[in-house]
Design an enzyme around this catalytic site. Sequence first.
Site, PDB file in Angstrom:
ATOM      1  N   SER A 230       0.846  -1.145  -0.079  1.00  0.00           N
ATOM      2  CA  SER A 230       0.062  -0.008   0.114  1.00  0.00           C
ATOM      3  C   SER A 230       0.968   1.238  -0.028  1.00  0.00           C
ATOM      4  O   SER A 230       1.869   1.410   0.706  1.00  0.00           O
ATOM      5  CB  SER A 230      -0.753  -0.036   1.163  1.00  0.00           C
ATOM      6  OG  SER A 230      -1.546   1.096   1.269  1.00  0.00           O
ATOM      7  N   GLY A 231       0.578   2.193  -0.823  1.00  0.00           N
ATOM      8  CA  GLY A 231       1.246   3.554  -1.021  1.00  0.00           C
ATOM      9  C   GLY A 231       2.531   3.199  -1.746  1.00  0.00           C
ATOM     10  O   GLY A 231       3.419   4.117  -2.183  1.00  0.00           O
TER      11      GLY A 231
ATOM     12  N   THR B  79      -1.657   2.486  -7.925  1.00  0.00           N
ATOM     13  CA  THR B  79      -2.939   3.379  -8.363  1.00  0.00           C
ATOM     14  C   THR B  79      -2.592   4.563  -9.130  1.00  0.00           C
ATOM     15  O   THR B  79      -3.218   4.495 -10.458  1.00  0.00           O
ATOM     16  CB  THR B  79      -3.901   4.135  -7.199  1.00  0.00           C
ATOM     17  OG1 THR B  79      -4.257   2.882  -6.344  1.00  0.00           O
ATOM     18  CG2 THR B  79      -4.968   4.579  -7.815  1.00  0.00           C
TER      19      THR B  79
ATOM     20  N   ASN C  38      -0.787   5.844   3.241  1.00  0.00           N
ATOM     21  CA  ASN C  38      -0.893   6.514   1.855  1.00  0.00           C
ATOM     22  C   ASN C  38      -2.044   7.361   2.033  1.00  0.00           C
ATOM     23  O   ASN C  38      -3.183   6.949   2.753  1.00  0.00           O
ATOM     24  CB  ASN C  38      -1.277   5.393   1.038  1.00  0.00           C
ATOM     25  CG  ASN C  38      -1.592   5.704  -0.572  1.00  0.00           C
ATOM     26  OD1 ASN C  38      -1.846   7.050  -0.761  1.00  0.00           O
ATOM     27  ND2 ASN C  38      -1.504   4.889  -1.264  1.00  0.00           N
TER      28      ASN C  38
ATOM     29  N   SER D 203      -5.154   5.894  -0.217  1.00  0.00           N
ATOM     30  CA  SER D 203      -4.929   4.366  -0.228  1.00  0.00           C
ATOM     31  C   SER D 203      -6.417   3.737  -0.674  1.00  0.00           C
ATOM     32  O   SER D 203      -7.413   4.211  -0.388  1.00  0.00           O
ATOM     33  CB  SER D 203      -4.649   3.975   1.107  1.00  0.00           C
ATOM     34  OG  SER D 203      -4.528   2.544   1.258  1.00  0.00           O
ATOM     35  N   SER D 204      -6.221   2.805  -1.818  1.00  0.00           N
ATOM     36  CA  SER D 204      -7.170   2.102  -2.275  1.00  0.00           C
ATOM     37  C   SER D 204      -7.713   1.048  -1.321  1.00  0.00           C
ATOM     38  O   SER D 204      -6.828   0.148  -1.187  1.00  0.00           O
ATOM     39  CB  SER D 204      -6.908   1.542  -3.619  1.00  0.00           C
ATOM     40  OG  SER D 204      -6.041   2.393  -4.356  1.00  0.00           O
TER      41      SER D 204
ATOM     42  N   GLY E 207      -1.818  -4.741  -2.082  1.00  0.00           N
ATOM     43  CA  GLY E 207      -0.450  -5.660  -2.027  1.00  0.00           C
ATOM     44  C   GLY E 207      -0.343  -6.575  -0.581  1.00  0.00           C
ATOM     45  O   GLY E 207      -1.428  -6.515   0.155  1.00  0.00           O
TER      46      GLY E 207
ATOM     47  N   GLU F 227       0.247  -7.557   2.813  1.00  0.00           N
ATOM     48  CA  GLU F 227       0.502  -6.705   3.950  1.00  0.00           C
ATOM     49  C   GLU F 227       0.532  -7.646   5.133  1.00  0.00           C
ATOM     50  O   GLU F 227      -0.208  -8.656   5.200  1.00  0.00           O
ATOM     51  CB  GLU F 227      -0.606  -5.817   3.945  1.00  0.00           C
ATOM     52  CG  GLU F 227      -0.297  -4.603   3.219  1.00  0.00           C
ATOM     53  CD  GLU F 227      -1.422  -3.349   3.039  1.00  0.00           C
ATOM     54  OE1 GLU F 227      -0.871  -2.376   2.981  1.00  0.00           O
ATOM     55  OE2 GLU F 227      -2.548  -4.002   3.042  1.00  0.00           O
TER      56      GLU F 227
HETATM   57  N1  LIG Z   1       4.794   8.206 -10.143  1.00  0.00           N
HETATM   58  C1  LIG Z   1       4.574   8.797  -9.150  1.00  0.00           C
HETATM   59  N2  LIG Z   1       4.936  10.178  -9.063  1.00  0.00           N
HETATM   60  C2  LIG Z   1       4.425  10.805  -7.976  1.00  0.00           C
HETATM   61  N3  LIG Z   1       4.085  10.392  -6.817  1.00  0.00           N
HETATM   62  C3  LIG Z   1       3.688   9.202  -6.856  1.00  0.00           C
HETATM   63  C4  LIG Z   1       3.965   8.264  -8.039  1.00  0.00           C
HETATM   64  N4  LIG Z   1       3.426   7.120  -7.632  1.00  0.00           N
HETATM   65  C5  LIG Z   1       2.835   7.078  -6.403  1.00  0.00           C
HETATM   66  N5  LIG Z   1       2.964   8.408  -5.918  1.00  0.00           N
HETATM   67  C6  LIG Z   1       2.789   9.069  -4.568  1.00  0.00           C
HETATM   68  O1  LIG Z   1       2.419   8.042  -3.736  1.00  0.00           O
HETATM   69  C7  LIG Z   1       1.074   8.277  -3.320  1.00  0.00           C
HETATM   70  C8  LIG Z   1       0.478   6.661  -3.065  1.00  0.00           C
HETATM   71  O2  LIG Z   1       0.576   6.272  -4.383  1.00  0.00           O
HETATM   72  P1  LIG Z   1      -0.670   5.106  -4.750  1.00  0.00           P
HETATM   73  O3  LIG Z   1      -0.803   4.947  -6.191  1.00  0.00           O
HETATM   74  O4  LIG Z   1      -2.062   5.458  -4.320  1.00  0.00           O
HETATM   75  O5  LIG Z   1      -0.251   3.825  -3.913  1.00  0.00           O
HETATM   76  P2  LIG Z   1      -1.047   2.527  -3.864  1.00  0.00           P
HETATM   77  O6  LIG Z   1      -2.030   2.474  -4.899  1.00  0.00           O
HETATM   78  O7  LIG Z   1      -0.020   1.538  -4.205  1.00  0.00           O
HETATM   79  O8  LIG Z   1      -1.683   2.154  -2.467  1.00  0.00           O
HETATM   80  C9  LIG Z   1       0.360   8.878  -4.304  1.00  0.00           C
HETATM   81  O9  LIG Z   1      -0.686   9.446  -3.658  1.00  0.00           O
HETATM   82  C10 LIG Z   1       1.432   9.850  -4.717  1.00  0.00           C
HETATM   83  O10 LIG Z   1       1.502  11.017  -4.007  1.00  0.00           O
HETATM   84 MG   LIG Z   2      -3.955   2.149  -4.580  1.00  0.00          MG
END
Ligand SMILES: Nc1ncnc2c1ncn2[C@@H]1O[C@H](COP(=O)(O)OP(=O)(O)O)[C@@H](O)[C@H]1O
Ligand SMILES: [Mg+2]
Length: 1115
Positions: free
Chosen positions: A137-138, A142, A184, A187-188, A416, A418
């Site tokens: 997560s984070g 997404t 995050n 976070s989804s 992922g 956890e």
């Molecule tokens: N390619 C990227 N460029 C800039 N910031 C990113 C990028 N990927 C992730 N982030 C930062 O990380 C945070 C978490 O990403 P997210 O995709 O929501 O994580 P996940 O879905 O894996 O939990 C986002 O809110 C953003 O701030």
């Molecule tokens: Mg996510």
Amino acid sequence: IGAEVKVTDTGQLELIDDEGKEHKLKKTNERSIRAMHPTSVKGVDDMIRLGDLNEAGLLRNLLVRHKEGIIYTYTGSILVAVNPYQLLPIYTIEHVHMYTDRRLGELQPHVFAIADSCFFNMRRHRKNQCCVISGESGAGKTESTKLMLQFLAAVSGQRSWIEQQVLEANPILEAFGNAKTIRNDNSSRFGKYIDINFNKGGAIEGARIEQYLLEKSRVCRQAPEERNYHIFYYMLMGMSAEKKKILSLGSAAEYKYLTMGNCTSCEGRDDVKEYAHFESALKILTFTENDFWEISKLLAAILHLGNVDFEATIVNNLEGCDVLASTHFKMASELLEVDPKALGKCLTQRSFQTARESVTKSLTSAQAVDGRDAFVKAIYGRLFIWVVDKINSAIYRPPEGENDVRQSIGLLDIFGFENFSKNSFEQLCINYANEQLQQFFVKHVFKLEQEEYARENIVWKHIDYQDNQRTLDVLASKPMNLLALIDEESNFPQGTDATLLHKINGVHKKSGIYIPPKNNYETQFGIQHFAGQVFYDSQGFLEKNRDTLSSDLIQLVEKSTSKLLKQQPAADSKKRMPTLSGQFRQSLDSLMKTLTACQPYFIRCIKPNDFKKPMLFDRELCMRQLRYSGMMETIRIRKAGYPVRYTFDEFLTRYRVLLKTSLCDPQTVKRCCESICENVLTGEGDWKTGKTKIFLKDFHDTMLEIERMKELNVKALLIQKVLRGYKYRREFLRKRSAAVVIQKHWRGHKGRKLYRLGFARLQAQVRSRQLHFQYKKKRQAALVLQTHVRGYVARKEWKRKRKAVILLQAHTRGILARKALEKMKRDVSSPSLKAVVVLFQMYLSAKERQEEQRLMLEKQRRLEEVLSQKREMEAKAQSESITDQEMVDDMFDFLTFMPNTVGGQEGQAPVGYEVWEYIDEIPMEDDLPKEDYDDLDEYSFNKFASMYFQGAATPTYIRQRLRQPLLYHEDEDDVLASLTVWWIILRFMGDLPEPKKHAQVGRPSTQERFMPQELISRKDRRLSNMVGLDQVKASLGISVLVLYILTEVSKPTTLQTVKEDPEVLTGELDTLDRPLSSLEKLHYIVGYAIVRPDLRLKKSEITWLSCWYRFLSFC
Ligand SMILES: Nc1ncnc2c1ncn2[C@@H]1O[C@H](COP(=O)(O)OP(=O)(O)O)[C@@H](O)[C@H]1O
Ligand SMILES: [Mg+2]
């Protein structure tokens, strides 16, 4: 860890490691350090190229790149993405263009390159693609999914509505399914699989979203520093005051469900702005205003329900509770559109169905709170499913018939693996899903690959890898697996978490995967996952798995008038709902099936630190994540293996363009493939041919693709060249021929115009010359005539004068002579002379008498002459007609001498008639058109006669009066006139004798004898006119006559009066029946010609020749 070696002043070695820490190196430890492989010093794009193939090497590569701000690294075709936690300028539209249609590895590693590769391979192989994006997560899953989606939308179409809809589905899903967690901010809390459909042309046609396992517990409970789902905060911040008032909503701090984590705001998130975005996205995805309002009502109801309190009571010695009356409870029941009493009852009591009757049992306040939370979770969970379905109905169109061929790219963004300090049932499900994905990855990368090498007889050293199949067996595959046992126990009404644990212990104690609790009181059990051990707390497992509402609440919902609440699938209480794990497994199985049918891509997201901080690289954290993902093994197998493989036929079909038959002579398909590889992959020889397939490395594929593209470009250029040449030449030829047609017509038109103009001028010239020539001729002729006439007149005058002079002379001389004689006589009377005189007189008397007689005669003649001259003189004073008459008499004198010569017209023409011959010689005649000649040649008088003469008349000249005219005349007067003319002509020519001076009265004239009676009477009257004229003419002369005729003819009324004049009528026949002079005859002929134009010419015979013939017809 990597480090830089320094030598201190004391000669001791000092290390400065990647984290900047200094280490003094003791002599004993010196051996433990190894020199870094050159590839590790600066890092590489593709970790397969790393020389140091160990965990430290991998980690250092990521670290070095992370320090430089490079977040993407390949492992073959697998992308490793390290979350930068900052906005990087690498997602611009220029980057989209840059990565479009480029092979993987051509440019720097990028998430766009993976998306483009998916798109390209989908179109190239006509096979569905999928991309599994995994990570903690984070870690950025997404975000990566969104970037992939944006790239695909950009490359696939022309910013169509459907693309916009697909992109706008995200904010809605995130509002309902994302929340701020400690790891995050966004976070989804659910898994999603987006299947994007493309049509044949590669344009996005729609998409379908599958959601997995929403974390419903978050609606009621949040860990410290965490928030509920975004949508609640959005609503409370962004909704208009009016609406909020209707829903009786306040601020986030007022609601228990929103304050459990003591955090109502999230740094960096603007809830007001997000709410506006969410609202507009709803509109784009065809949610109606009413839908939106219903959603708001349910959300508000949830918040109000959360604030409902229960008061413990004791009724009949039994613990119970009551709902504390409050506006929240009232609002909740109002918004759910249910009866408040019924709601209160459902929340505080539960009914059971025994064999005989239905029993109700009061709930304690704690149980009531649980019941309420379960109700709220159910409402929210089903609202989420409804929203996803609604989105799908807007963006997904099922295929229409078999011809609707579609390809798709699936993007899996799923939570992922956890491991928390306390892991619940949901965590077990999540980790199970990750086990499945890991298995999918392992199968794809290791198992299938190595099996295939063996099948194809490729020399291959087996690579060991960690296969998680056994974990999966224990969790879900084998009979009596863990999830099946949970399901089974959930279906037992008596089943509890303790009995469940007991059963699991019994079955799986010795599996090695399952770690049983240490003692009987312990509720935690462990599972050996592929990424490590995780301990789960079995408490609440069954309750969560059952995922059911009490029948009271289900009935309550059924009675509700809220459409949205009733629409929800849970309202169907009759069917037994599958358990939570059952549903999850079902959807996961279908997902795995979909993934297996696709060509997969993997993106491994790595979280560099737990603090969401940029440029901070936590080696431990990253190491752990690299280990989970099996990256090491992946690199090894990718390095040794051949991830790209084609059957020989496929290979040849795709790369035939690279086959150079001039360089080799391949006989079989295999030889052809080898020949292509030998030519293209020179020096990069590590490719293999198996029994049926050719095996290549990722970069071989890239090289082949690039070469193929080059070759195809050359060929495409050639085809384009030829086709364009053909097209433009055809166009040119068409235009040229069109131009020629235009030119032709234009020139023709111009030529004709000029010709017409020129010809007209020429005609005018010719005619003017002809006329000029004729005029000159006529003038000359007139001059000749004039000179002759004048000469004649002058001579005649002179002669007359001479005669008069002679006469005068004679008289004078006579007088003188007589005087002399008298004198002599007187003289002779003297005697001497008398004898001489007598003698002389005697002599003279004889002579004198003779002379006298002659002189008398002469004198008499002279006197007559003088008299006539005198008369002439008188007449001349008025007119010269008498002179003309003489002239005509003179001129036509010859006729009396040669009457026989006239008929045949032989011999020389008389003087004055030569003119007619000149006409033939008009020089311009030559210029007449040819057809005129033909006419003239044929237009003989004989022909004319045979064409126009009446009866048996022939062109032969006859000296008789005609019974009928030679030519036909319509007018009877013309008939008479022509006959008369002919008669006069005969007389004029001397062929008929002139009638006697006095014709006998009462006897009809010759003319009358030949004519019908009534004609005569008419003719009489008509001719009387002429006769009358004739009488006048005698004194006035020809010019007056002509003038008279003309005036009379032009005045029919005058003619009429003349006709009826009885005086004129009498004696007219006498006039023509008397001898006429030649001039008179001529006058008649010409007079008739003037008065009767029809005798002269006809319109159809306007040529001078026909006039002439007509004239000839008379003569
Ligand atoms: N390619 C990227 N460029 C800039 N910031 C990113 C990028 N990927 C992730 N982030 C930062 O990380 C945070 C978490 O990403 P997210 O995709 O929501 O994580 P996940 O879905 O894996 O939990 C986002 O809110 C953003 O701030
Ligand atoms: Mg996510």
